[in-house]
Design a protein around this motif. Structure first.
Motif, PDB file in Angstrom:
ATOM      1  N   PRO A 131       0.815  -1.223   0.000  1.00 57.24           N
ATOM      2  CA  PRO A 131       0.000   0.000   0.000  1.00 57.24           C
ATOM      3  C   PRO A 131       0.844   1.266   0.000  1.00 57.24           C
ATOM      4  CG  PRO A 131      -0.829  -1.575   1.616  1.00 57.24           C
ATOM      5  CD  PRO A 131       0.497  -2.103   1.146  1.00 57.24           C
ATOM      6  N   VAL A 132       2.067   1.186   0.521  1.00 57.27           N
ATOM      7  CA  VAL A 132       2.968   2.340   0.502  1.00 57.27           C
ATOM      8  C   VAL A 132       3.353   2.673  -0.929  1.00 57.27           C
ATOM      9  CG1 VAL A 132       5.228   3.199   1.234  1.00 57.27           C
ATOM     10  CG2 VAL A 132       3.843   1.832   2.808  1.00 57.27           C
ATOM     11  N   ASN A 133       3.713   1.648  -1.704  1.00 58.83           N
ATOM     12  CA  ASN A 133       4.093   1.873  -3.098  1.00 58.83           C
ATOM     13  C   ASN A 133       2.926   2.370  -3.937  1.00 58.83           C
ATOM     14  OD1 ASN A 133       6.720   1.040  -2.663  1.00 58.83           O
ATOM     15  ND2 ASN A 133       6.387  -1.030  -3.425  1.00 58.83           N
ATOM     16  N   VAL A 134       1.745   1.867  -3.680  1.00 60.96           N
ATOM     17  CA  VAL A 134       0.591   2.270  -4.493  1.00 60.96           C
ATOM     18  C   VAL A 134       0.288   3.754  -4.313  1.00 60.96           C
ATOM     19  CG1 VAL A 134      -1.884   1.880  -4.901  1.00 60.96           C
ATOM     20  CG2 VAL A 134      -0.355  -0.050  -4.608  1.00 60.96           C
ATOM     21  N   GLN A 135       0.674   4.317  -3.198  1.00 57.83           N
ATOM     22  CA  GLN A 135       0.518   5.760  -3.037  1.00 57.83           C
ATOM     23  C   GLN A 135       1.402   6.507  -4.035  1.00 57.83           C
ATOM     24  OE1 GLN A 135       0.222   7.202   1.139  1.00 57.83           O
ATOM     25  NE2 GLN A 135       0.281   5.041   1.723  1.00 57.83           N
ATOM     26  N   ILE A 136       2.547   5.927  -4.385  1.00 56.72           N
ATOM     27  CA  ILE A 136       3.404   6.507  -5.428  1.00 56.72           C
ATOM     28  C   ILE A 136       2.729   6.340  -6.787  1.00 56.72           C
ATOM     29  CG2 ILE A 136       5.650   6.335  -6.583  1.00 56.72           C
ATOM     30  CD1 ILE A 136       6.816   5.415  -3.906  1.00 56.72           C
ATOM     31  N   TYR A 137       2.133   5.166  -7.032  1.00 52.20           N
ATOM     32  CA  TYR A 137       1.374   4.957  -8.259  1.00 52.20           C
ATOM     33  C   TYR A 137       0.308   6.049  -8.397  1.00 52.20           C
ATOM     34  CZ  TYR A 137       2.979   0.048  -8.974  1.00 52.20           C
ATOM     35  OH  TYR A 137       3.701  -1.088  -9.210  1.00 52.20           O
ATOM     36  N   VAL A 138      -0.394   6.317  -7.300  1.00 51.89           N
ATOM     37  CA  VAL A 138      -1.473   7.307  -7.318  1.00 51.89           C
ATOM     38  C   VAL A 138      -0.936   8.681  -7.679  1.00 51.89           C
ATOM     39  CG1 VAL A 138      -3.135   8.545  -5.873  1.00 51.89           C
ATOM     40  CG2 VAL A 138      -2.984   6.043  -5.752  1.00 51.89           C
ATOM     41  N   ASP A 139       0.173   9.074  -7.074  1.00 50.11           N
ATOM     42  CA  ASP A 139       0.760  10.383  -7.383  1.00 50.11           C
ATOM     43  C   ASP A 139       1.121  10.486  -8.866  1.00 50.11           C
ATOM     44  OD1 ASP A 139       0.524  11.315  -4.791  1.00 50.11           O
ATOM     45  OD2 ASP A 139       2.559  10.721  -4.214  1.00 50.11           O
ATOM     46  N   ASN A 140       1.661   9.406  -9.427  1.00 51.69           N
ATOM     47  CA  ASN A 140       2.011   9.413 -10.849  1.00 51.69           C
ATOM     48  C   ASN A 140       0.765   9.517 -11.725  1.00 51.69           C
ATOM     49  OD1 ASN A 140       4.801   9.220 -10.454  1.00 51.69           O
ATOM     50  ND2 ASN A 140       4.756   6.997 -10.369  1.00 51.69           N
TER      51      ASN A 140
ATOM     52  N   VAL B 296      -2.125  10.951 -10.788  1.00 50.81           N
ATOM     53  CA  VAL B 296      -2.652  12.307 -10.637  1.00 50.81           C
ATOM     54  C   VAL B 296      -1.923  13.255 -11.587  1.00 50.81           C
ATOM     55  CG1 VAL B 296      -2.774  14.293  -9.081  1.00 50.81           C
ATOM     56  CG2 VAL B 296      -3.453  12.019  -8.266  1.00 50.81           C
ATOM     57  N   GLU B 297      -0.607  13.136 -11.646  1.00 49.00           N
ATOM     58  CA  GLU B 297       0.182  14.002 -12.536  1.00 49.00           C
ATOM     59  C   GLU B 297      -0.172  13.754 -14.002  1.00 49.00           C
ATOM     60  OE1 GLU B 297       4.857  14.931 -13.730  1.00 49.00           O
ATOM     61  OE2 GLU B 297       4.390  13.564 -12.082  1.00 49.00           O
ATOM     62  N   ALA B 298      -0.255  12.474 -14.373  1.00 47.99           N
ATOM     63  CA  ALA B 298      -0.553  12.140 -15.769  1.00 47.99           C
ATOM     64  C   ALA B 298      -1.957  12.576 -16.169  1.00 47.99           C
ATOM     65  CB  ALA B 298      -0.388  10.636 -15.978  1.00 47.99           C
TER      66      ALA B 298
ATOM     67  N   PRO C  69      -6.435  18.985 -17.909  1.00 51.62           N
ATOM     68  CA  PRO C  69      -6.111  20.026 -16.927  1.00 51.62           C
ATOM     69  C   PRO C  69      -7.313  20.618 -16.211  1.00 51.62           C
ATOM     70  CG  PRO C  69      -4.900  20.362 -18.981  1.00 51.62           C
ATOM     71  CD  PRO C  69      -5.923  19.299 -19.252  1.00 51.62           C
ATOM     72  N   GLU C  70      -8.464  20.645 -16.873  1.00 47.12           N
ATOM     73  CA  GLU C  70      -9.639  21.256 -16.256  1.00 47.12           C
ATOM     74  C   GLU C  70     -10.090  20.507 -15.000  1.00 47.12           C
ATOM     75  OE1 GLU C  70     -12.799  21.670 -19.021  1.00 47.12           O
ATOM     76  OE2 GLU C  70     -11.740  23.101 -20.310  1.00 47.12           O
ATOM     77  N   ASN C  71      -9.743  19.246 -14.899  1.00 45.55           N
ATOM     78  CA  ASN C  71     -10.161  18.448 -13.752  1.00 45.55           C
ATOM     79  C   ASN C  71      -8.994  18.075 -12.832  1.00 45.55           C
ATOM     80  OD1 ASN C  71     -13.084  18.067 -14.226  1.00 45.55           O
ATOM     81  ND2 ASN C  71     -12.389  17.091 -16.120  1.00 45.55           N
ATOM     82  N   ALA C  72      -7.911  18.825 -12.923  1.00 47.44           N
ATOM     83  CA  ALA C  72      -6.728  18.528 -12.125  1.00 47.44           C
ATOM     84  C   ALA C  72      -7.024  18.541 -10.627  1.00 47.44           C
ATOM     85  CB  ALA C  72      -5.614  19.521 -12.454  1.00 47.44           C
ATOM     86  N   SER C  73      -7.818  19.480 -10.173  1.00 47.14           N
ATOM     87  CA  SER C  73      -8.123  19.559  -8.737  1.00 47.14           C
ATOM     88  C   SER C  73      -8.920  18.344  -8.274  1.00 47.14           C
ATOM     89  CB  SER C  73      -8.888  20.845  -8.422  1.00 47.14           C
ATOM     90  OG  SER C  73     -10.117  20.901  -9.149  1.00 47.14           O
ATOM     91  N   ALA C  74      -9.794  17.846  -9.139  1.00 47.74           N
ATOM     92  CA  ALA C  74     -10.575  16.650  -8.793  1.00 47.74           C
ATOM     93  C   ALA C  74      -9.664  15.432  -8.704  1.00 47.74           C
ATOM     94  CB  ALA C  74     -11.673  16.425  -9.824  1.00 47.74           C
ATOM     95  N   PHE C  75      -8.724  15.308  -9.634  1.00 53.54           N
ATOM     96  CA  PHE C  75      -7.794  14.181  -9.600  1.00 53.54           C
ATOM     97  C   PHE C  75      -6.952  14.208  -8.322  1.00 53.54           C
ATOM     98  CE2 PHE C  75      -7.811  14.763 -14.456  1.00 53.54           C
ATOM     99  CZ  PHE C  75      -8.925  13.948 -14.597  1.00 53.54           C
ATOM    100  N   GLU C  76      -6.528  15.401  -7.945  1.00 47.25           N
ATOM    101  CA  GLU C  76      -5.710  15.519  -6.732  1.00 47.25           C
ATOM    102  C   GLU C  76      -6.524  15.145  -5.492  1.00 47.25           C
ATOM    103  OE1 GLU C  76      -2.813  18.727  -4.415  1.00 47.25           O
ATOM    104  OE2 GLU C  76      -3.865  19.313  -6.248  1.00 47.25           O
ATOM    105  N   ALA C  77      -7.756  15.615  -5.420  1.00 45.22           N
ATOM    106  CA  ALA C  77      -8.609  15.299  -4.268  1.00 45.22           C
ATOM    107  C   ALA C  77      -8.916  13.802  -4.209  1.00 45.22           C
ATOM    108  CB  ALA C  77      -9.905  16.102  -4.350  1.00 45.22           C
ATOM    109  N   ASN C  78      -9.231  13.205  -5.360  1.00 48.00           N
ATOM    110  CA  ASN C  78      -9.480  11.768  -5.399  1.00 48.00           C
ATOM    111  C   ASN C  78      -8.246  10.984  -4.961  1.00 48.00           C
ATOM    112  OD1 ASN C  78     -12.027  12.302  -6.410  1.00 48.00           O
ATOM    113  ND2 ASN C  78     -11.491  11.860  -8.536  1.00 48.00           N
ATOM    114  N   GLY C  79      -7.090  11.439  -5.432  1.00 43.76           N
ATOM    115  CA  GLY C  79      -5.852  10.760  -5.091  1.00 43.76           C
ATOM    116  C   GLY C  79      -5.556  10.809  -3.602  1.00 43.76           C
ATOM    117  N   GLU C  80      -5.770  11.965  -2.991  1.00 41.87           N
ATOM    118  CA  GLU C  80      -5.506  12.100  -1.558  1.00 41.87           C
ATOM    119  C   GLU C  80      -6.449  11.224  -0.737  1.00 41.87           C
ATOM    120  OE1 GLU C  80      -2.970  13.667  -0.039  1.00 41.87           O
ATOM    121  OE2 GLU C  80      -2.247  13.948  -2.101  1.00 41.87           O
TER     122      GLU C  80
END
Length: 317
Positions: free
Chosen positions: A149-158, A160-162, A168-179
């Motif tokens: 689960p620690v590594n998958v948090q890195i997957y999530v960050d990658n 969110v960036e991708a 770009p219009e939904n970047a804030s939603a991706f970040e919130a979902n990721g967190e």
């Protein structure tokens, strides 16, 4: 963001010649699937294509309703030796982004995407890799990084960036979902560490058929022992089984495990020769159908964590 294609060791199951020849059938495949794909055609969201179901589920949690996420392989498919079909090539050519695990997991992936004008991202980028220590794959990175689960948090960050670059219009939603998703992952990790902390040091061991749990074991403070390093067609050797038996005896390991995709017969020999019990079946490479035991990645990792905790701490029902 890493957009390079990882090269796999050894031979690839599909040659470029075969892929080129199969391209002749793509237009026919597209025509034959036009009716069934009507709903998908009406969906104007950007398409994210992943190499296997675990990545697809993680990606769906990050994407929410803003992207259409699909998996090349189906539920229960063997990812290591998968052979792409003409339909897979068509889907990939129409995708807006392709996600793969990397670390040589998808041995077929390099030639699969070669020639396609579609960006791809390696979601394991940034993970502290662990090498396979035995067999023909010794020295190569263990690809099963998503089992932590620690590594998958890195997957999530990658992801969110991708996704933010893709839409770009939904970047804030991706970040919130990721967190939010990372918080759930951390909860599984914290419970695993806390529950296993009661075990004596020598019994803090994870004994499995395949060496697919290196990252989970490392991040949970467990010593890893397996019968074979990488799944293969041949049965476990007597030497491999003997080595596992000796480890279990020397450390008084209370329980041992095996994966859902292989026979547990070799591990049952370890059980018969020691005082350990068979702790249960663990899931790794694929999710189950919706009505199965692990329809999502969180279900998979929670299932595995619960099975390991209950068996090693003597709470197994």
């Amino acid at each position: 963001m890493n957009r390079s294609t990882p090269r796999s060791p050894g031979s690839i199951r599909r040659s470029l010649a075969l892929l080129a020849a199969s391209a002749l059938t793509i237009s026919l495949a597209a025509c034959s699937s036009a009716g069934s794909g009507a709903d998908a055609a009406a969906d104007e969201r950007p398409v994210v294509l992943t190499t296997f179901t675990v990545l697809a589920d993680i990606a769906e949690n990050v994407a929410g309703d803003h992207l259409r996420v699909e998996s090349i392989t189906k539920v229960g498919a063997e990812i290591h030796g998968y052979e792409p079909t003409p339909g897979d090539i068509r889907k990939a050519s129409e995708a807006d982004l392709i996600l793969d695990n990397g670390m040589n997991l998808e041995a077929w992936f390099g030639q699969f995407v070669e020639g396609l004008d579609v960006p791809h991202v390696v979601v394991s980028e940034g993970v502290e890799t662990m090498d396979i220590s035995e067999d023909a794959y010794a020295g190569l990175p263990n690809p099963h990084a998503w089992m932590s689960p620690v590594n998958v948090q890195i997957y999530v960050d990658n992801m969110v960036e991708a996704f933010s670059e893709l839409d770009p219009e939904n970047a804030s939603a991706f970040e919130a979902n990721g967190e939010a998703y990372k918080a759930e992952l951390q909860s599984v990790q914290d419970e695993l560490v806390e529950e296993l902390s009661v075990l004596p040091a020598n019994q803090r061991a994870l004994v499995t058929c395949e060496g697919a749990f290196s990252y989970l074991a490392r991040d949970a403070g467990l010593t890893e022992k397996y019968i074979w390093a990488v799944n293969a067609e041949q049965q476990a050797t007597p030497q491999q089984i003997t080595s596992a038996i000796e480890f279990v005896r020397a450390n008084d390991v209370p329980a041992v495990f095996c994966e859902s995709t292989v026979s547990d017969a070799p591990m049952q020999q370890v059980v018969e020769a020691t005082d350990a019990v068979f702790g249960g079946t663990l899931y790794v490479d694929s999710l189950s159908e919706a009505d199965g035991p692990v329809p999502t990645y969180l279900d998979l990792i929670r299932h595995d964590a619960t099975v390991i905790i209950d068996a090693l701490t003597g709470q197994q029902s």
